[in-house]
Design a protein around this motif. Sequence first.
Motif, PDB file in Angstrom:
ATOM      1  N   PHE A 282      43.006  56.798  59.015  1.00  0.00           N
ATOM      2  CA  PHE A 282      44.239  56.992  59.132  1.00  0.00           C
ATOM      3  C   PHE A 282      44.353  57.712  60.653  1.00  0.00           C
ATOM      4  O   PHE A 282      43.368  58.625  61.086  1.00  0.00           O
ATOM      5  N   ILE A 283      45.346  57.367  61.272  1.00  0.00           N
ATOM      6  CA  ILE A 283      45.598  57.833  62.704  1.00  0.00           C
ATOM      7  C   ILE A 283      47.003  58.431  62.879  1.00  0.00           C
ATOM      8  O   ILE A 283      48.001  57.858  61.936  1.00  0.00           O
TER       9      ILE A 283
ATOM     10  N   CYS B   3      45.805  52.880  59.326  1.00  0.00           N
ATOM     11  CA  CYS B   3      47.038  53.226  58.643  1.00  0.00           C
ATOM     12  C   CYS B   3      47.476  54.216  59.238  1.00  0.00           C
ATOM     13  O   CYS B   3      46.754  55.106  59.890  1.00  0.00           O
ATOM     14  N   CYS B   4      49.059  54.366  59.490  1.00  0.00           N
ATOM     15  CA  CYS B   4      49.530  55.400  60.055  1.00  0.00           C
ATOM     16  C   CYS B   4      50.950  55.782  59.326  1.00  0.00           C
ATOM     17  O   CYS B   4      51.633  54.954  59.094  1.00  0.00           O
ATOM     18  N   LYS B   5      51.142  57.198  59.151  1.00  0.00           N
ATOM     19  CA  LYS B   5      52.404  57.650  58.312  1.00  0.00           C
ATOM     20  C   LYS B   5      53.376  58.046  59.397  1.00  0.00           C
ATOM     21  O   LYS B   5      54.579  57.790  58.844  1.00  0.00           O
ATOM     22  N   LYS B   6      52.823  58.484  60.643  1.00  0.00           N
ATOM     23  CA  LYS B   6      53.894  58.719  61.571  1.00  0.00           C
ATOM     24  C   LYS B   6      53.818  58.099  62.698  1.00  0.00           C
ATOM     25  O   LYS B   6      52.629  58.001  63.546  1.00  0.00           O
TER      26      LYS B   6
ATOM     27  N   ILE C 156      53.586  53.377  57.047  1.00  0.00           N
ATOM     28  CA  ILE C 156      54.338  54.003  57.992  1.00  0.00           C
ATOM     29  C   ILE C 156      55.492  54.608  57.279  1.00  0.00           C
ATOM     30  O   ILE C 156      56.174  53.993  56.397  1.00  0.00           O
ATOM     31  N   GLN C 157      55.624  55.934  57.098  1.00  0.00           N
ATOM     32  CA  GLN C 157      56.671  56.644  56.459  1.00  0.00           C
ATOM     33  C   GLN C 157      57.759  57.351  57.473  1.00  0.00           C
ATOM     34  O   GLN C 157      59.040  57.572  57.041  1.00  0.00           O
TER      35      GLN C 157
ATOM     36  N   LYS D 118      58.123  51.060  53.813  1.00  0.00           N
ATOM     37  CA  LYS D 118      57.673  52.509  53.023  1.00  0.00           C
ATOM     38  C   LYS D 118      58.532  53.533  53.995  1.00  0.00           C
ATOM     39  O   LYS D 118      58.123  54.696  53.673  1.00  0.00           O
ATOM     40  N   VAL D 119      59.237  53.113  55.108  1.00  0.00           N
ATOM     41  CA  VAL D 119      59.738  54.252  56.006  1.00  0.00           C
ATOM     42  C   VAL D 119      60.999  55.025  55.169  1.00  0.00           C
ATOM     43  O   VAL D 119      61.850  54.712  54.373  1.00  0.00           O
TER      44      VAL D 119
END
Length: 472
Positions: free
Chosen positions: A149-150, A180-183, A206-207, A232-233
């Motif tokens: 995750f980054i 993986c990156c959520k932001k 990504i969310q 999934k944004v």
Amino acid sequence: MSVRNPLRLLDLAGMSLLRDEASTITALKDLPTELFPPVFMEAFYGRRSETLKAMVQAWPFVRLPLGGLMKMPHLGTLQAVLDGLDILLAQKDHPRRCRLRVLDLRNTSQDFWRMWSGYRVHGCSSSLMAQVAEDRSRAEQPRAPLEVFIELHLKERTLDGFLTYLIRWVEQRKASIHLCCKKLRILSFPMENIMKVLSMVQLDCIQEVQVNCTWHLSTLAVFAPLLGQMNKVQRLLLSNIHMSALGGQEQQHVVQITSQFLRLHHLRDLHLESHSFLEGCLDQMLRCLTNPLDNLAITHCLLSDSDLNHLSQCPNISQLKGLDLSGITLTYSSPELLPVLLEKVAATLQELYLEQCGIMDSHLETILPPLSCCSQLTFFSLRGNLISMAVMGKLLRHTSGLPRLSQELYPVPQESYSSQRILQPGRLAQCRAELFEILRVLGRPRIIWISSSPCLHCGDNTFSHPQPIVYR
């Protein structure tokens, strides 16, 4: 003589181990779980690469939150950890003790290190509790590719050394690593580099996406298919997208962009700022929304009457909690459009921003009835508009029955200015006294803020930090 903050036996044991790196590595198979985090921290800050490499292969937790230790990314320590992962990934049978499934390089999870290092943590943070639950779920699943995750803030002309090394490492191990990156935040970054980085990222992780670039519409159209894969944004912010006159090619770009919204089934917050292409095209985007929004911000754009009409009729805004139309000139539109819009969202609306909208007395009076029905409203800002004392009094009376309203930001009344639009402190003091008297008569405890900034029409910025008018 008292000793302040004496070292614990746990700390002393960890420091003793690290005096001999070879002994530390040998002892890992018998090292108590509670010693792993403090020993890892000592090895990390001491840049003991061999110890870090060995500890990764024996890590007894599902997640290694390395980013919580990396205030300034250090390439050497990252290389040591990744070298340890390479050895781990090459093994057919993972060491019995190792539970590592996630390498977290985000600047989060400081609570993990504080907890295991003996610092007092007053209760577990909600993010830590959510992370623990997420990791427990991962541990119960069949072994899958390792997740890294980054946080991606793409804001330089070229990739920095840290990100370049990581991307190259992931590229060579795509079968066994999921990046993986959520932001995702993009600021003035070349499209070629954006495509290169995102080709390595699991886009469906990504969310939140923020694009704050001075892009031409054609550039956004190139990015749009990538956005469509980010299914999934939940939060999307697009700003400063420009275009030339709306010709056939530009219209095609609009279709390419808006059609991707059909794939964003989890979108809840949509922020569109300073877009020249929205005028006359807003309905295309609104038609492509697949679920109700929680928050909608369309700011500092040109919108036509038909745009506002489509907005007020859009079924996916009927549950809005936040609405921001700041910088949208509403005075040229049909006077019934804004009241209709407010009526549609009155049951759920919690925050309303109508700053710098060119609103004057006649416009404000038309929205007072639907505004008084917004029973969930907690925040209302009307700064940067031209309102008289008489209509401000009506506004305060109409909103006095809103039980949750706690933050109110209003413009300085017109009577506080001279004919040359210069703020007069004496007149302002008199207006404040009159407003306080209105609050006293209404009899409900209340705090309102009066500010002349920002003001689109007069440009005055001399009263940016006002004192509130408080009635208790």
